[in-house]
Design a protein around this motif. Structure first.
Motif, PDB file in Angstrom:
ATOM      1  N   PHE A  90       0.793  -1.224   0.000  1.00 50.91           N
ATOM      2  CA  PHE A  90       0.000   0.000   0.000  1.00 50.91           C
ATOM      3  C   PHE A  90       0.835   1.289   0.000  1.00 50.91           C
ATOM      4  N   ALA A  91       2.138   1.175  -0.102  1.00 53.66           N
ATOM      5  CA  ALA A  91       3.009   2.355  -0.014  1.00 53.66           C
ATOM      6  C   ALA A  91       2.664   3.412  -1.062  1.00 53.66           C
ATOM      7  N   ASN A  92       2.276   3.018  -2.239  1.00 50.88           N
ATOM      8  CA  ASN A  92       1.959   3.970  -3.307  1.00 50.88           C
ATOM      9  C   ASN A  92       0.499   4.396  -3.312  1.00 50.88           C
ATOM     10  N   LYS A  93      -0.219   4.075  -2.255  1.00 49.02           N
ATOM     11  CA  LYS A  93      -1.648   4.403  -2.182  1.00 49.02           C
ATOM     12  C   LYS A  93      -1.945   5.327  -1.011  1.00 49.02           C
ATOM     13  N   ASN A  94      -0.971   6.168  -0.637  1.00 48.41           N
ATOM     14  CA  ASN A  94      -1.143   7.144   0.444  1.00 48.41           C
ATOM     15  C   ASN A  94      -1.425   6.482   1.792  1.00 48.41           C
ATOM     16  N   VAL A  95      -0.928   5.244   1.976  1.00 45.87           N
ATOM     17  CA  VAL A  95      -1.127   4.509   3.221  1.00 45.87           C
ATOM     18  C   VAL A  95       0.224   4.371   3.919  1.00 45.87           C
ATOM     19  N   GLN A  96       0.239   4.677   5.219  1.00 41.85           N
ATOM     20  CA  GLN A  96       1.467   4.546   6.002  1.00 41.85           C
ATOM     21  C   GLN A  96       1.185   3.739   7.259  1.00 41.85           C
ATOM     22  N   LEU A  97       1.984   2.720   7.473  1.00 50.08           N
ATOM     23  CA  LEU A  97       1.900   1.927   8.685  1.00 50.08           C
ATOM     24  C   LEU A  97       2.869   2.511   9.707  1.00 50.08           C
ATOM     25  N   LEU A  98       2.429   2.626  10.956  1.00 54.60           N
ATOM     26  CA  LEU A  98       3.268   3.066  12.065  1.00 54.60           C
ATOM     27  C   LEU A  98       3.120   2.060  13.199  1.00 54.60           C
ATOM     28  N   GLY A  99       4.234   1.616  13.753  1.00 52.45           N
ATOM     29  CA  GLY A  99       4.213   0.692  14.874  1.00 52.45           C
ATOM     30  C   GLY A  99       4.607   1.402  16.157  1.00 52.45           C
ATOM     31  N   LEU A 100       3.733   1.389  17.141  1.00 53.30           N
ATOM     32  CA  LEU A 100       4.020   1.999  18.444  1.00 53.30           C
ATOM     33  C   LEU A 100       4.254   0.890  19.450  1.00 53.30           C
ATOM     34  N   GLY A 101       5.520   0.696  19.784  1.00 54.32           N
ATOM     35  CA  GLY A 101       5.908  -0.381  20.673  1.00 54.32           C
ATOM     36  C   GLY A 101       5.726  -0.028  22.138  1.00 54.32           C
ATOM     37  N   ILE A 102       5.037  -0.898  22.845  1.00 55.50           N
ATOM     38  CA  ILE A 102       4.834  -0.747  24.284  1.00 55.50           C
ATOM     39  C   ILE A 102       5.976  -1.537  24.929  1.00 55.50           C
ATOM     40  N   ASP A 103       7.160  -0.956  24.840  1.00 55.16           N
ATOM     41  CA  ASP A 103       8.363  -1.669  25.250  1.00 55.16           C
ATOM     42  C   ASP A 103       9.486  -0.662  25.434  1.00 55.16           C
ATOM     43  N   THR A 104      10.652  -1.146  25.818  1.00 54.88           N
ATOM     44  CA  THR A 104      11.799  -0.266  26.007  1.00 54.88           C
ATOM     45  C   THR A 104      12.435   0.078  24.664  1.00 54.88           C
ATOM     46  N   PRO A 105      13.096   1.226  24.577  1.00 55.60           N
ATOM     47  CA  PRO A 105      13.755   1.599  23.314  1.00 55.60           C
ATOM     48  C   PRO A 105      14.764   0.552  22.837  1.00 55.60           C
ATOM     49  N   SER A 106      15.533  -0.038  23.748  1.00 52.66           N
ATOM     50  CA  SER A 106      16.526  -1.026  23.316  1.00 52.66           C
ATOM     51  C   SER A 106      15.862  -2.285  22.768  1.00 52.66           C
ATOM     52  N   ASN A 107      14.773  -2.735  23.387  1.00 53.09           N
ATOM     53  CA  ASN A 107      14.053  -3.903  22.872  1.00 53.09           C
ATOM     54  C   ASN A 107      13.463  -3.624  21.494  1.00 53.09           C
TER      55      ASN A 107
END
Length: 178
Positions: A90-107
């Protein structure tokens, strides 16, 4: 009087049993969040997997698939390869996936490198849990995913492991800027 009380108690019990069975049989979808939750998301600056601060508002105006996840969450890890493919599709269809990790930055950093996550992932920590709840995740479970319109409106929310055919169909149906 005792007989009347017994009959009344039985009738009330039957009513509540029927009500409980009816409600228990229904599949409850997470409630779509108020648009203020999406605005809260756009107000965030989070560290990405490289520990570089990123303003989430840079993706405002795109159709967003926001996935709340954790490295210790088995269904989250299972759906990651499918989410990588979804972003490519879907990258060329104005769709962006974002992952918000409920975890530590190093993990988050170690996980993104190990599994070659190609879409932006961020260390949201416990603030991510609060944000997911504001977006309709009342149980606080993971994974939790929301679709946000280019106008900043939460359109749909999913609790648990995603069913990719359903998610793709919803993106195609709800994305007005195809």
């Amino acid at each position: 009087m005792n007989k009347r009380f017994t009959i009344s108690a039985i009738l009330i019990g039957l009513i509540f049993t029927g009500l409980g069975a009816t409600l228990g049989a229904k599949k409850f979808e997470p409630a779509p969040a108020a648009d203020t939750a999406a605005q809260q998301l756009f107000g965030l600056t989070l560290n990405d997997a490289s520990a570089k601060p990123q303003a989430i508002k840079q993706w405002q105006g795109k159709f967003l698939v926001v996935n709340f996840w954790a490295t210790w969450c088995k269904p989250c890890v299972e759906e990651m390869p499918e989410l990588v493919e979804l972003q490519k599709e879907f990258a060329n269809k104005n769709v962006q996936l974002l992952g918000l990790g409920i975890d530590t930055p190093s993990n988050i950093a170690d996980f993104a490198k190990k599994y070659q996550i190609s879409y932006p992932v961020f260390a949201a920590g416990m603030d991510g849990t609060s944000l997911s709840q504001a977006m309709g995740n009342k149980a606080g479970g993971l994974p939790f995913t929301v679709l946000i319109s280019p106008e900043g409106k939460v359109l749909k929310a999913y609790t648990g492991r995603l069913k990719m055919p359903e998610l793709k169909a919803d993106i195609l149906r709800l994305n007005t800027k195809k």
